[in-house]
Scaffold this motif. Structure first.
Motif, PDB file in Angstrom:
ATOM      1  N   LYS A  66       0.804  -1.217   0.000  1.00  0.00           N
ATOM      2  CA  LYS A  66       0.000   0.000   0.000  1.00  0.00           C
ATOM      3  C   LYS A  66       0.841   1.272   0.000  1.00  0.00           C
ATOM      4  CE  LYS A  66      -2.153  -0.776   3.859  1.00  0.00           C
ATOM      5  NZ  LYS A  66      -1.325  -1.939   4.258  1.00  0.00           N
ATOM      6  N   VAL A  67       2.151   1.172   0.252  1.00  0.00           N
ATOM      7  CA  VAL A  67       3.003   2.361   0.367  1.00  0.00           C
ATOM      8  C   VAL A  67       3.074   3.080  -0.978  1.00  0.00           C
ATOM      9  CG1 VAL A  67       5.358   3.168   0.770  1.00  0.00           C
ATOM     10  CG2 VAL A  67       4.359   1.423   2.252  1.00  0.00           C
ATOM     11  N   THR A  68       2.811   4.387  -0.957  1.00  0.00           N
ATOM     12  CA  THR A  68       2.842   5.197  -2.181  1.00  0.00           C
ATOM     13  C   THR A  68       3.835   6.356  -2.102  1.00  0.00           C
ATOM     14  OG1 THR A  68       0.998   6.527  -1.342  1.00  0.00           O
ATOM     15  CG2 THR A  68       0.456   4.648  -2.773  1.00  0.00           C
ATOM     16  N   SER A  69       4.339   6.659  -0.895  1.00  0.00           N
ATOM     17  CA  SER A  69       5.293   7.771  -0.790  1.00  0.00           C
ATOM     18  C   SER A  69       6.125   7.621   0.480  1.00  0.00           C
ATOM     19  CB  SER A  69       4.577   9.123  -0.785  1.00  0.00           C
ATOM     20  OG  SER A  69       3.759   9.260   0.367  1.00  0.00           O
ATOM     21  N   LEU A  70       7.249   8.334   0.461  1.00  0.00           N
ATOM     22  CA  LEU A  70       8.124   8.398   1.633  1.00  0.00           C
ATOM     23  C   LEU A  70       8.405   9.867   1.909  1.00  0.00           C
ATOM     24  CD1 LEU A  70      10.213   6.984   3.648  1.00  0.00           C
ATOM     25  CD2 LEU A  70      11.900   7.432   1.840  1.00  0.00           C
ATOM     26  N   LYS A  71       8.265  10.268   3.170  1.00  0.00           N
ATOM     27  CA  LYS A  71       8.573  11.648   3.540  1.00  0.00           C
ATOM     28  C   LYS A  71       9.796  11.649   4.439  1.00  0.00           C
ATOM     29  CE  LYS A  71       6.439  16.074   4.385  1.00  0.00           C
ATOM     30  NZ  LYS A  71       5.158  16.812   4.518  1.00  0.00           N
ATOM     31  N   ILE A  72      10.778  12.494   4.075  1.00  0.00           N
ATOM     32  CA  ILE A  72      12.043  12.582   4.805  1.00  0.00           C
ATOM     33  C   ILE A  72      12.131  13.963   5.443  1.00  0.00           C
ATOM     34  CG2 ILE A  72      14.561  12.421   4.627  1.00  0.00           C
ATOM     35  CD1 ILE A  72      14.111  10.874   1.973  1.00  0.00           C
ATOM     36  N   TYR A  73      12.347  13.990   6.749  1.00  0.00           N
ATOM     37  CA  TYR A  73      12.489  15.250   7.485  1.00  0.00           C
ATOM     38  C   TYR A  73      13.930  15.389   7.977  1.00  0.00           C
ATOM     39  CZ  TYR A  73       7.351  15.341   7.926  1.00  0.00           C
ATOM     40  OH  TYR A  73       6.007  15.360   7.688  1.00  0.00           O
ATOM     41  N   TRP A  74      14.424  16.626   8.054  1.00  0.00           N
ATOM     42  CA  TRP A  74      15.709  16.931   8.694  1.00  0.00           C
ATOM     43  C   TRP A  74      15.667  18.365   9.215  1.00  0.00           C
ATOM     44  CZ3 TRP A  74      14.865  16.770   3.503  1.00  0.00           C
ATOM     45  CH2 TRP A  74      15.223  17.882   2.731  1.00  0.00           C
ATOM     46  N   ASN A 107      20.465  14.815  11.271  1.00  0.00           N
ATOM     47  CA  ASN A 107      19.536  13.782  11.752  1.00  0.00           C
ATOM     48  C   ASN A 107      18.317  13.736  10.838  1.00  0.00           C
ATOM     49  OD1 ASN A 107      21.037  13.061  14.159  1.00  0.00           O
ATOM     50  ND2 ASN A 107      20.458  15.078  14.931  1.00  0.00           N
ATOM     51  N   PHE A 108      17.964  12.544  10.392  1.00  0.00           N
ATOM     52  CA  PHE A 108      16.849  12.356   9.461  1.00  0.00           C
ATOM     53  C   PHE A 108      15.761  11.489  10.114  1.00  0.00           C
ATOM     54  CE2 PHE A 108      20.593  13.147   6.953  1.00  0.00           C
ATOM     55  CZ  PHE A 108      20.164  14.054   6.002  1.00  0.00           C
ATOM     56  N   VAL A 109      14.493  11.833   9.812  1.00  0.00           N
ATOM     57  CA  VAL A 109      13.341  11.042  10.247  1.00  0.00           C
ATOM     58  C   VAL A 109      12.537  10.701   8.999  1.00  0.00           C
ATOM     59  CG1 VAL A 109      11.344  10.891  11.769  1.00  0.00           C
ATOM     60  CG2 VAL A 109      13.295  12.344  12.399  1.00  0.00           C
ATOM     61  N   MET A 110      12.131   9.434   8.859  1.00  0.00           N
ATOM     62  CA  MET A 110      11.463   8.973   7.645  1.00  0.00           C
ATOM     63  C   MET A 110      10.163   8.262   7.973  1.00  0.00           C
ATOM     64  SD  MET A 110      14.939   7.705   5.774  1.00  0.00           S
ATOM     65  CE  MET A 110      15.851   7.888   7.311  1.00  0.00           C
ATOM     66  N   TYR A 111       9.103   8.608   7.212  1.00  0.00           N
ATOM     67  CA  TYR A 111       7.803   7.954   7.321  1.00  0.00           C
ATOM     68  C   TYR A 111       7.369   7.505   5.932  1.00  0.00           C
ATOM     69  CZ  TYR A 111       7.235  10.411  11.825  1.00  0.00           C
ATOM     70  OH  TYR A 111       7.394  10.908  13.097  1.00  0.00           O
ATOM     71  N   THR A 112       6.734   6.335   5.843  1.00  0.00           N
ATOM     72  CA  THR A 112       6.048   5.952   4.605  1.00  0.00           C
ATOM     73  C   THR A 112       4.575   6.295   4.743  1.00  0.00           C
ATOM     74  OG1 THR A 112       5.628   3.711   5.396  1.00  0.00           O
ATOM     75  CG2 THR A 112       7.663   4.071   4.144  1.00  0.00           C
ATOM     76  N   PHE A 113       3.865   6.501   3.591  1.00  0.00           N
ATOM     77  CA  PHE A 113       2.443   6.831   3.559  1.00  0.00           C
ATOM     78  C   PHE A 113       1.756   6.001   2.490  1.00  0.00           C
ATOM     79  CE2 PHE A 113       4.340  10.512   5.498  1.00  0.00           C
ATOM     80  CZ  PHE A 113       3.382  10.995   6.401  1.00  0.00           C
ATOM     81  N   ASP A 114       0.422   5.759   2.716  1.00  0.00           N
ATOM     82  CA  ASP A 114      -0.394   5.181   1.652  1.00  0.00           C
ATOM     83  C   ASP A 114      -1.323   6.253   1.106  1.00  0.00           C
ATOM     84  OD1 ASP A 114      -2.471   5.464   3.462  1.00  0.00           O
ATOM     85  OD2 ASP A 114      -2.544   3.331   3.977  1.00  0.00           O
TER      86      ASP A 114
END
Length: 401
Positions: A66-74, A107-114
């Protein structure tokens, strides 16, 4: 009667428990209003590779289709980027550059989204970014010497460097004899670079290459430095300073058959081991050669000196013997010494400006100022059949051009 009261009490307790259970179910409904919480599968096996004001993020998308995107924060969630993800039936990979980063640890934080906006649990990773501070700390590898030798070979000799800087190679650009630009890369472990077909008396450009760590995706380079490479030449000065240098050697005193003395050279008594006061010259195969010989009826030759005394200006010199025929044994020296005579053979190694074995066929020496010197040969050989025959000699003054 008592049994009836206990049964009634049990029924009341059961009713209270059922009411309590219903209340807890109602409390749970407050937290799932709008449906149950759904999490997407997180990105897996994340690695962050360092670079020049950027990083490369690698990772894997495993089971969740179901994953359609990845968001990367820093930068403490102040900066972010969304990366589209297209899933297949197999494991999918991420390879994404995050650009324009500030030098230092990030420092990076990563989430996947549907598509419904559901996100994964966070993935935390740290990466290192290199920039101007690192670049300004780098320096070019120093050169010990760079020249085209008298043999025509152009060579660079390098000094060492601190390996902790990440240095791994040096690049040299030069013009070859076909007027083409050639680049040669030399590993840091090598101490010399040979430049084939170098266009003599021209420039090179060189720079040094660095990898700040083992996972860096970018190679860092110093600015090019230009350096002139002189040609080391041998100027033949034989005719200026020496007389009677062979091919053939001219005879002085002569027995009319085979033996004599060499004209224009000083020969001491030790060199004249042939009856009649001859020695140093031999008519051999129709050609006059400079000769030392003992045996075959000739006595041992002890402390034989043959030399010329000349005045030379300061410079680097090479005295070369051509067409040498000899066997081994005894003491056999080419030597140059200050003054009007060569030292005795026993003193040549301690009292000469420079010396070499005749088998080397050349003698290199340097004069820091103009000097009167004696240049020639010192030989001691026994009567077991030992000999040295030299057809000609040359004197070169070496210089840079």
């Amino acid at each position: 009667m008592k049994k009836y009261l206990l049964t009634k009490l049990s029924a009341c307790l059961l009713l209270l428990a059922m009411l309590a259970a219903c209340k807890k179910q109602d409390d749970y409904k407050k937290f799932v209003e709008g449906g149950e919480i759904s999490y997407t599968g997180k990105i897996d096996s994340v690695k962050i590779l360092s670079g020049h004001n950027r990083v490369l993020i690698n990772g894997l998308f495993l089971a969740d289709p179901k994953v359609t995107s990845l968001k990367i924060y820093w930068n403490n969630y102040k900066d972010s980027v969304t990366v589209p993800v297209t899933r297949t039936q197999t494991v999918d990979t991420l390879s994404y550059f995050v650009e324009n980063l500030t030098e230092g640890v990030q420092n990076f934080v990563m989430y996947t989204f549907d598509n419904d906006g559901n996100r994964s649990v966070p993935v935390y990773k740290t990466g290192r970014v290199y920039g101007d501070r690192y670049i300004t700390s780098l320096s070019n590898r120093p050169i010990s010497s760079a020249l085209t030798g008298s043999d025509g070979v152009t060579r660079i000799d390098w000094l060492g460097m601190d390996r902790l800087t990440g240095v791994f190679a040096t690049e040299v650009e030069y013009t070859n004899t076909s007027n083409q630009t050639v680049t040669v890369r030399t590993p840091i472990d090598s101490t010399k670079t040979i430049l084939p077909n170098f266009k003599t008396s021209s420039d090179i450009r060189y720079r040094t290459l660095f990898l700040p760590d083992t996972i860096s995706i970018d190679t860092f380079r110093t600015e090019f430095v230009t350096r002139y490479v002189p040609q080391f030449i041998n100027q033949d000065v034989t005719s200026i300073y020496l007389k009677n240098t062979g091919s053939p050697f001219n005879v002085g005193a002569y027995d009319g058959r085979r033996w004599g003395t060499v004209a224009d050279w000083t020969s001491n008594a030790g060199a004249k081991n042939i009856s009649g006061g001859y020695g140093g010259y031999e008519y051999r195969g129709g050609v006059g050669v400079l000769s030392f010989e003992a045996g075959w009826g000739l006595p041992a030759l002890n402390n034989g000196l043959i030399y010329q005394t000349i005045t030379l200006p300061a410079g680097i010199y090479k005295f070369v013997l051509n067409d040498v025929d000899q066997n081994s044994g005894g003491s056999r020296f080419i030597a140059v010494a200050e003054g009007n005579t060569l030292p005795n053979v026993s003193d040549i190694t301690s009292s000469s400006i420079a010396f070499a074995n005749i088998s080397a066929k050349e003698l290199n020496f340097t004069l820091t100022e103009q000097k009167t010197v004696s240049l020639g040969f010192g030989v001691t050989i026994d009567a077991s059949g030992q000999y040295i025959k030299i057809k000609s000699v040359r004197l070169y003054k070496q210089s840079y051009q």
